[in-house]
Motif scaffolding. Structure first.
Motif, PDB file in Angstrom:
ATOM      1  N   UNK A 173       0.919  -1.278   0.114  1.00  0.00           N
ATOM      2  CA  UNK A 173      -0.112  -0.002   0.020  1.00  0.00           C
ATOM      3  C   UNK A 173       0.779   1.130  -0.041  1.00  0.00           C
ATOM      4  N   UNK A 174       1.883   1.382   0.774  1.00  0.00           N
ATOM      5  CA  UNK A 174       2.834   2.500   0.841  1.00  0.00           C
ATOM      6  C   UNK A 174       3.441   2.570  -0.373  1.00  0.00           C
ATOM      7  N   UNK A 175       4.026   1.659  -1.121  1.00  0.00           N
ATOM      8  CA  UNK A 175       4.556   1.852  -2.632  1.00  0.00           C
ATOM      9  C   UNK A 175       3.506   2.201  -3.406  1.00  0.00           C
ATOM     10  N   UNK A 176       2.379   1.897  -3.549  1.00  0.00           N
ATOM     11  CA  UNK A 176       1.352   2.176  -4.377  1.00  0.00           C
ATOM     12  C   UNK A 176       1.074   3.566  -4.374  1.00  0.00           C
ATOM     13  N   UNK A 177       0.864   4.246  -3.164  1.00  0.00           N
ATOM     14  CA  UNK A 177       0.596   5.515  -2.814  1.00  0.00           C
ATOM     15  C   UNK A 177       1.836   6.555  -3.228  1.00  0.00           C
ATOM     16  N   UNK A 178       2.977   6.100  -3.131  1.00  0.00           N
ATOM     17  CA  UNK A 178       4.151   6.903  -3.368  1.00  0.00           C
ATOM     18  C   UNK A 178       4.240   6.841  -4.939  1.00  0.00           C
ATOM     19  N   UNK A 209       1.731  11.744 -10.676  1.00  0.00           N
ATOM     20  CA  UNK A 209       0.713  12.775 -10.803  1.00  0.00           C
ATOM     21  C   UNK A 209       1.318  14.158 -10.594  1.00  0.00           C
ATOM     22  N   UNK A 210       2.583  14.129 -10.055  1.00  0.00           N
ATOM     23  CA  UNK A 210       3.219  15.514  -9.804  1.00  0.00           C
ATOM     24  C   UNK A 210       3.793  15.810 -11.091  1.00  0.00           C
ATOM     25  N   UNK A 211       3.924  15.130 -12.202  1.00  0.00           N
ATOM     26  CA  UNK A 211       4.791  15.409 -13.263  1.00  0.00           C
ATOM     27  C   UNK A 211       4.247  16.767 -14.205  1.00  0.00           C
ATOM     28  N   UNK A 212       4.864  17.645 -14.395  1.00  0.00           N
ATOM     29  CA  UNK A 212       4.175  18.955 -15.071  1.00  0.00           C
ATOM     30  C   UNK A 212       3.472  18.609 -16.277  1.00  0.00           C
ATOM     31  N   UNK A 213       3.935  17.530 -17.135  1.00  0.00           N
ATOM     32  CA  UNK A 213       3.063  17.351 -18.310  1.00  0.00           C
ATOM     33  C   UNK A 213       2.060  15.864 -18.389  1.00  0.00           C
ATOM     34  N   UNK A 264      19.868   6.633  -1.290  1.00  0.00           N
ATOM     35  CA  UNK A 264      19.414   7.642  -0.415  1.00  0.00           C
ATOM     36  C   UNK A 264      18.265   8.581  -1.196  1.00  0.00           C
ATOM     37  N   UNK A 265      18.066   8.345  -2.657  1.00  0.00           N
ATOM     38  CA  UNK A 265      17.055   9.365  -3.438  1.00  0.00           C
ATOM     39  C   UNK A 265      15.781   8.990  -2.762  1.00  0.00           C
ATOM     40  N   UNK A 266      15.312   7.721  -2.807  1.00  0.00           N
ATOM     41  CA  UNK A 266      14.063   7.516  -2.510  1.00  0.00           C
ATOM     42  C   UNK A 266      13.718   7.883  -1.094  1.00  0.00           C
ATOM     43  N   UNK A 267      14.220   7.703   0.156  1.00  0.00           N
ATOM     44  CA  UNK A 267      14.137   8.454   1.519  1.00  0.00           C
ATOM     45  C   UNK A 267      14.121   9.925   1.385  1.00  0.00           C
ATOM     46  N   UNK A 268      14.935  10.451   0.401  1.00  0.00           N
ATOM     47  CA  UNK A 268      14.999  11.848   0.292  1.00  0.00           C
ATOM     48  C   UNK A 268      13.775  12.348  -0.102  1.00  0.00           C
ATOM     49  N   UNK A 269      13.241  11.820  -1.260  1.00  0.00           N
ATOM     50  CA  UNK A 269      11.718  12.111  -1.553  1.00  0.00           C
ATOM     51  C   UNK A 269      10.827  12.053  -0.664  1.00  0.00           C
ATOM     52  N   UNK A 270      10.822  10.982   0.037  1.00  0.00           N
ATOM     53  CA  UNK A 270       9.828  10.560   1.244  1.00  0.00           C
ATOM     54  C   UNK A 270       9.927  11.833   2.094  1.00  0.00           C
ATOM     55  N   UNK A 271      10.843  12.290   2.393  1.00  0.00           N
ATOM     56  CA  UNK A 271      11.056  13.484   3.537  1.00  0.00           C
ATOM     57  C   UNK A 271      10.589  14.843   2.687  1.00  0.00           C
ATOM     58  N   UNK A 272      10.942  15.060   1.618  1.00  0.00           N
ATOM     59  CA  UNK A 272      10.540  16.522   0.888  1.00  0.00           C
ATOM     60  C   UNK A 272       9.458  16.386   0.015  1.00  0.00           C
ATOM     61  N   UNK A 278       6.443  14.214  -0.063  1.00  0.00           N
ATOM     62  CA  UNK A 278       5.344  13.633   0.364  1.00  0.00           C
ATOM     63  C   UNK A 278       4.530  14.633   1.536  1.00  0.00           C
ATOM     64  N   UNK A 279       3.343  14.422   1.663  1.00  0.00           N
ATOM     65  CA  UNK A 279       2.608  15.216   2.549  1.00  0.00           C
ATOM     66  C   UNK A 279       2.633  14.766   4.047  1.00  0.00           C
ATOM     67  N   UNK A 280       2.373  15.521   4.893  1.00  0.00           N
ATOM     68  CA  UNK A 280       2.256  15.186   6.368  1.00  0.00           C
ATOM     69  C   UNK A 280       1.718  13.866   6.581  1.00  0.00           C
ATOM     70  N   UNK A 281       1.869  12.709   7.379  1.00  0.00           N
ATOM     71  CA  UNK A 281       1.153  11.818   7.411  1.00  0.00           C
ATOM     72  C   UNK A 281       1.764  10.575   6.674  1.00  0.00           C
TER      73      UNK A 281
END
Length: 487
Positions: A186-191, A197-201, A313-321, A323-326
């Motif tokens: 579930x966590x991986x699918x959400x990520x 969905x964040x991609x500009x195009x 470290x890239x995936x953990x960095x993305x999680x920190x910066x 993803x929304x709170x929660x």
């Protein structure tokens, strides 16, 4: 780290420990501790097998590989159906009929005590290396999130896993694995959904940027050449076939789960379910890595150079910066779910092997249930501590996936070759099997050390150590038997 994220993460981690400890039973025996009383439903055992595969090596290492390079490592997953089929058809019935919870009793019956000790020693080394790799990857997100000392995180995580493994035994480990497996998917699918969905195009830009990358197609499965010195498609596929056959055929983690299932039918289903589920989920992790590449390539957010230099470290960095709170707390919890399930499995299975293959044959002349239970729990503690020490030693490793696959190829020591020798209808001479084993160890040592020490001769990729080691043990043992009979 926001207080909400911390609460989500802490609630999950403590919840797993408490849930595992709830299986503690005063009148328990060593047999129940190591085989869960043969009472677990097939789907739960299958989820446990799957969760054992999807460790934090997969959760962080696979996205790191796809971000930095391509999908070459996914070829490993494509080999799993072969191993799953053989497991359901041959390995599960074989072990269920054997009556021994140890995967290596069979080798002693065929070749003598040395074969059992050799295989179990290789297994213990492999599991300790695996625990170290996973505990290291569990510490990475906490270091990035909160700046916590990685040594401290490794030690505290190890203590939590050791406690519920010692208290609840295999039953606690399997049920916790099943819950953790659902959470990590579930966590991986959400990520992935948030990334695309964040991609500009729009989401399709993820694929366009990854396919047209200046470094080459990020979805490439590797070169289809005959080069044996690099990780080509064929090297990775052959490595996957051998390592997965070994996992399903002679790995104590899996054999113990075959025994834990209620019926033979449940055990066969668990082998197929756990293996086949890993394929789409591993593809999900590689897709996250490709999406991360496109996400930062499109300039959605900046990526510091020091993070880009460490792909793990890239995936953990993305999680920190990113993803929304929660959700941050949920993703960190799912990474911990992946790691804790695998480490707890390794702790329990390694403790079982120490009891069945070392303590009982050499130190216990009569069976004493209370003493055996105390020994297996004490062994769980010792194995967990060793895993933590290896994790601390791995803090300087650049790519944990490469380090783990290399170590597993070396430490497994061609156990599969010895197992296959025992399975063929022809009667293999014990001395011939021993000669084959020595020859295999020499080949594995040569492949492992040739590049490291720049020895003269052909340098093969370290992944091929298990392939050639297995082949040499089998062929030399078989041919030596023929010569022995002819003499």
């Amino acid at each position: 780290m926001h207080v909400i994220d911390f609460i989500v993460f802490l609630a999950f981690t403590l919840g797993v420990v408490v849930f595992g400890c709830s299986f503690f039973k005063k009148g328990s025996s060593a047999e129940e501790f190591t085989s869960a009383g043969h009472s677990i439903p097939g789907w739960v055992v299958g989820m446990s097998i799957f969760a054992t595969y999807v460790s934090s090596i997969s959760y962080i290492g696979y996205p790191g590989k796809a971000f930095a390079a391509d999908w070459n490592a996914f070829v490993f997953s494509l080999s799993i159906p072969i191993a799953s089929y053989f497991a359901a058809k041959y390995f599960v019935p074989f072990y269920r009929k054997s009556g021994s919870v140890s995967a290596y009793t069979f080798l002693e019956e065929k070749f003598g005590a040395w074969a059992r000790l050799y295989a179990s020693a290789c297994y213990l080394l492999t599991q300790i290396a695996r625990m170290g790799s996973i505990l290291y990857l569990l510490a990475v997100p906490m270091y990035i999130l909160m700046g916590w000392d990685m040594h401290t995180v490794i030690i505290l995580t190890s203590i939590g896993i050791i406690i519920y493994s010692m208290m609840g035994g295999l039953k606690a480990v399997i049920w916790a694995d099943a819950i953790q497996g659902i959470i990590l998917i579930g966590g991986a699918l959400l990520c992935l959904a948030i990334l695309m969905c964040s991609m500009p195009e729009g989401p399709m830009q993820t694929f366009e940027l990854a396919i047209n990358s200046p470094e080459g197609n990020k979805f490439s499965l590797g070169a289809f050449t005959s080069d044996l010195t690099t990780s080509t498609f064929w090297v990775c596929l052959i490595y996957g076939i051998f390592i997965n056959l070994q996992n399903y055929g002679i790995d104590q983690n899996y054999v113990q789960r075959y025994h834990a299932a209620k019926t033979d039918k449940d055990a066969k289903f668990s082998a197929l379910f756990g293996g086949y589920l890993f394929i789409p989920v591993s593809a999900l992790f590689f897709l996250i890595g490709s999406a991360l590449y496109s996400y930062y390539q499109a300039g959605v957010a900046p990526l510091p150079a020091e993070i880009q230099a460490k792909p793990d470290y890239v995936f953990p960095y993305f999680i920190v910066n990113g993803l929304p709170i929660g959700l941050r707390g949920l993703l960190i919890a799912s990474i911990f779910a992946a790691g804790m399930s695998t480490v707890s499995t390794s702790v329990t299975s390694a403790a079982t092997i120490l009891l069945t293959d070392y303590v009982r044959p050499f130190f216990l002349k009569t069976r004493r249930q209370k003493l055996e239970l105390a020994i297996v729990r004490l062994s769980s503690f010792g194995v967990g501590i060793l895993g933590a020490c290896v994790a601390i030693a791995m803090l300087s490793v650049e790519s944990i996936i490469d380090a783990w696959w290399t170590l597993s190829s070396i430490f497994s020591g061609g156990m599969l070759g010895l197992f296959l020798l025992g399975c063929i209808p022809a009667r293999i001479n014990r001395i011939a099997a021993f000669i084959g084993c020595i020859a295999g160890i020499v080949v594995i040592a040569w492949i492992s050390l040739a590049s490291m020490w720049n020895l003269p001769g052909i340098h093969l990729h370290p992944y091929l150590a298990i392939v050639l080691g297995t082949t040499v043990i089998f062929l030399v043992g078989f041919l030596a038997t023929l010569l022995w009979h002819r003499k």
